[in-house]
Design a protein around this motif. Structure first.
Motif, PDB file in Angstrom:
ATOM      1  N   TYR A   8     -37.879  70.361  19.619  1.00 35.27           N
ATOM      2  CA  TYR A   8     -37.871  69.329  20.665  1.00 35.27           C
ATOM      3  C   TYR A   8     -39.256  68.698  20.798  1.00 35.27           C
ATOM      4  N   HIS A   9     -40.279  69.382  20.299  1.00 29.57           N
ATOM      5  CA  HIS A   9     -41.651  68.878  20.350  1.00 29.57           C
ATOM      6  C   HIS A   9     -42.027  68.082  19.102  1.00 29.57           C
ATOM      7  N   VAL A  10     -41.088  67.851  18.211  1.00 28.05           N
ATOM      8  CA  VAL A  10     -41.365  67.167  16.942  1.00 28.05           C
ATOM      9  C   VAL A  10     -40.534  65.889  16.866  1.00 28.05           C
ATOM     10  N   VAL A  11     -41.199  64.787  16.488  1.00 27.08           N
ATOM     11  CA  VAL A  11     -40.466  63.549  16.231  1.00 27.08           C
ATOM     12  C   VAL A  11     -40.632  63.190  14.758  1.00 27.08           C
ATOM     13  N   PRO A  12     -39.622  62.575  14.166  1.00 26.97           N
ATOM     14  CA  PRO A  12     -39.722  62.212  12.752  1.00 26.97           C
ATOM     15  C   PRO A  12     -40.777  61.121  12.536  1.00 26.97           C
ATOM     16  N   GLY A  13     -41.430  61.168  11.395  1.00 26.35           N
ATOM     17  CA  GLY A  13     -42.410  60.147  11.054  1.00 26.35           C
ATOM     18  C   GLY A  13     -43.788  60.480  11.580  1.00 26.35           C
ATOM     19  N   GLU A  14     -44.699  59.555  11.366  1.00 23.35           N
ATOM     20  CA  GLU A  14     -46.079  59.734  11.813  1.00 23.35           C
ATOM     21  C   GLU A  14     -46.382  58.636  12.827  1.00 23.35           C
ATOM     22  N   VAL A  15     -46.509  59.025  14.086  1.00 20.98           N
ATOM     23  CA  VAL A  15     -46.731  58.067  15.167  1.00 20.98           C
ATOM     24  C   VAL A  15     -48.140  58.286  15.703  1.00 20.98           C
ATOM     25  N   MET A  16     -49.005  57.313  15.478  1.00 23.43           N
ATOM     26  CA  MET A  16     -50.388  57.412  15.912  1.00 23.43           C
ATOM     27  C   MET A  16     -50.523  56.960  17.370  1.00 23.43           C
ATOM     28  N   ALA A  17     -51.613  57.357  18.016  1.00 27.93           N
ATOM     29  CA  ALA A  17     -51.845  57.029  19.426  1.00 27.93           C
ATOM     30  C   ALA A  17     -51.805  55.521  19.673  1.00 27.93           C
ATOM     31  N   SER A  18     -52.303  54.748  18.737  1.00 22.59           N
ATOM     32  CA  SER A  18     -52.292  53.293  18.908  1.00 22.59           C
ATOM     33  C   SER A  18     -50.861  52.761  19.033  1.00 22.59           C
ATOM     34  N   LEU A  47     -45.331  62.396  29.075  1.00 26.40           N
ATOM     35  CA  LEU A  47     -43.990  62.503  28.521  1.00 26.40           C
ATOM     36  C   LEU A  47     -43.113  63.208  29.534  1.00 26.40           C
ATOM     37  N   THR A  48     -41.906  62.702  29.737  1.00 26.13           N
ATOM     38  CA  THR A  48     -40.959  63.329  30.654  1.00 26.13           C
ATOM     39  C   THR A  48     -39.758  63.791  29.851  1.00 26.13           C
ATOM     40  N   ASP A  49     -39.469  65.100  29.956  1.00 26.30           N
ATOM     41  CA  ASP A  49     -38.388  65.679  29.154  1.00 26.30           C
ATOM     42  C   ASP A  49     -37.032  65.489  29.820  1.00 26.30           C
ATOM     43  N   ALA A  50     -35.999  65.982  29.167  1.00 31.97           N
ATOM     44  CA  ALA A  50     -34.627  65.843  29.647  1.00 31.97           C
ATOM     45  C   ALA A  50     -34.402  66.554  30.974  1.00 31.97           C
ATOM     46  N   SER A  51     -35.241  67.537  31.294  1.00 27.74           N
ATOM     47  CA  SER A  51     -35.120  68.276  32.553  1.00 27.74           C
ATOM     48  C   SER A  51     -35.898  67.627  33.687  1.00 27.74           C
ATOM     49  N   GLY A  52     -36.626  66.533  33.385  1.00 31.55           N
ATOM     50  CA  GLY A  52     -37.407  65.838  34.412  1.00 31.55           C
ATOM     51  C   GLY A  52     -38.837  66.331  34.547  1.00 31.55           C
ATOM     52  N   ASN A  53     -39.248  67.290  33.704  1.00 31.94           N
ATOM     53  CA  ASN A  53     -40.623  67.788  33.748  1.00 31.94           C
ATOM     54  C   ASN A  53     -41.549  66.818  33.026  1.00 31.94           C
ATOM     55  N   THR A  54     -42.760  66.635  33.538  1.00 34.20           N
ATOM     56  CA  THR A  54     -43.722  65.724  32.936  1.00 34.20           C
ATOM     57  C   THR A  54     -44.935  66.488  32.442  1.00 34.20           C
ATOM     58  N   VAL A  55     -45.377  66.156  31.223  1.00 37.02           N
ATOM     59  CA  VAL A  55     -46.595  66.728  30.644  1.00 37.02           C
ATOM     60  C   VAL A  55     -47.510  65.576  30.257  1.00 37.02           C
ATOM     61  N   ASN A  56     -48.798  65.863  30.169  1.00 36.57           N
ATOM     62  CA  ASN A  56     -49.787  64.853  29.813  1.00 36.57           C
ATOM     63  C   ASN A  56     -50.269  65.060  28.390  1.00 36.57           C
ATOM     64  N   VAL A  57     -50.501  63.958  27.688  1.00 35.48           N
ATOM     65  CA  VAL A  57     -51.108  64.022  26.364  1.00 35.48           C
ATOM     66  C   VAL A  57     -52.615  64.098  26.590  1.00 35.48           C
ATOM     67  N   VAL A  68     -49.065  64.280  12.083  1.00 34.17           N
ATOM     68  CA  VAL A  68     -50.098  64.096  13.098  1.00 34.17           C
ATOM     69  C   VAL A  68     -49.675  64.817  14.365  1.00 34.17           C
ATOM     70  N   ILE A  69     -50.654  65.382  15.073  1.00 39.35           N
ATOM     71  CA  ILE A  69     -50.381  66.153  16.284  1.00 39.35           C
ATOM     72  C   ILE A  69     -51.017  65.452  17.475  1.00 39.35           C
ATOM     73  N   HIS A  70     -50.287  65.417  18.582  1.00 43.06           N
ATOM     74  CA  HIS A  70     -50.818  64.990  19.855  1.00 43.06           C
ATOM     75  C   HIS A  70     -50.680  66.195  20.785  1.00 43.06           C
ATOM     76  N   VAL A  71     -51.784  66.645  21.347  1.00 47.77           N
ATOM     77  CA  VAL A  71     -51.798  67.847  22.171  1.00 47.77           C
ATOM     78  C   VAL A  71     -51.356  67.510  23.583  1.00 47.77           C
ATOM     79  N   ILE A  72     -50.448  68.327  24.134  1.00 48.93           N
ATOM     80  CA  ILE A  72     -49.970  68.157  25.497  1.00 48.93           C
ATOM     81  C   ILE A  72     -50.364  69.368  26.340  1.00 48.93           C
ATOM     82  N   ASP A  73     -50.345  69.191  27.668  1.00 54.03           N
ATOM     83  CA  ASP A  73     -50.784  70.261  28.554  1.00 54.03           C
ATOM     84  C   ASP A  73     -49.651  71.090  29.145  1.00 54.03           C
ATOM     85  N   GLY A  74     -48.501  71.069  28.510  1.00 52.05           N
ATOM     86  CA  GLY A  74     -47.361  71.829  28.999  1.00 52.05           C
ATOM     87  C   GLY A  74     -46.288  71.934  27.927  1.00 52.05           C
ATOM     88  N   VAL A  75     -45.139  72.436  28.324  1.00 54.09           N
ATOM     89  CA  VAL A  75     -44.017  72.624  27.396  1.00 54.09           C
ATOM     90  C   VAL A  75     -42.893  71.678  27.803  1.00 54.09           C
TER      91      VAL A  75
END
Length: 78
Positions: A8-18, A47-57, A68-75
């Motif tokens: 659930y933490h992985v998206v296909p492709g390479e998506v850069m911050a820009s 990012l807001t998940d399907a359960s309504g929880n929000t995490v910050n990049v 490419v990895i973008h670090v978040i502060d939660g699950v």
């Protein structure tokens, strides 16, 4: 269950911050098959998940051998 959470933490492709900076309000489909919503405000991304929880990049564009990895502060939860 763990595989579902991890993919659930992985998206296909390479998506850069820009690219993410222009995705405010967009739903993103994950490898797991679920989705989360991107919010961009004052140059910060959350990012807001399907359960309504929000995490910050908190760190972006960490390149790895498999993408490419973008670090978040939660699950995110499917």
């Amino acid at each position: 269950a763990l595989t579902g959470v991890l993919t659930y933490h992985v998206v296909p492709g390479e998506v850069m911050a820009s690219q993410v900076a222009g995705m405010d309000g967009e739903k993103v489909t994950t490898v797991q098959g679920g989705s989360f919503t991107v919010k961009v405000s004052d140059g910060k991304v959350s990012l807001t998940d399907a359960s309504g929880n929000t995490v910050n990049v908190i760190k972006t564009d960490v390149t790895a051998s498999n993408g490419v990895i973008h670090v978040i502060d939660g699950v995110l939860m499917p």
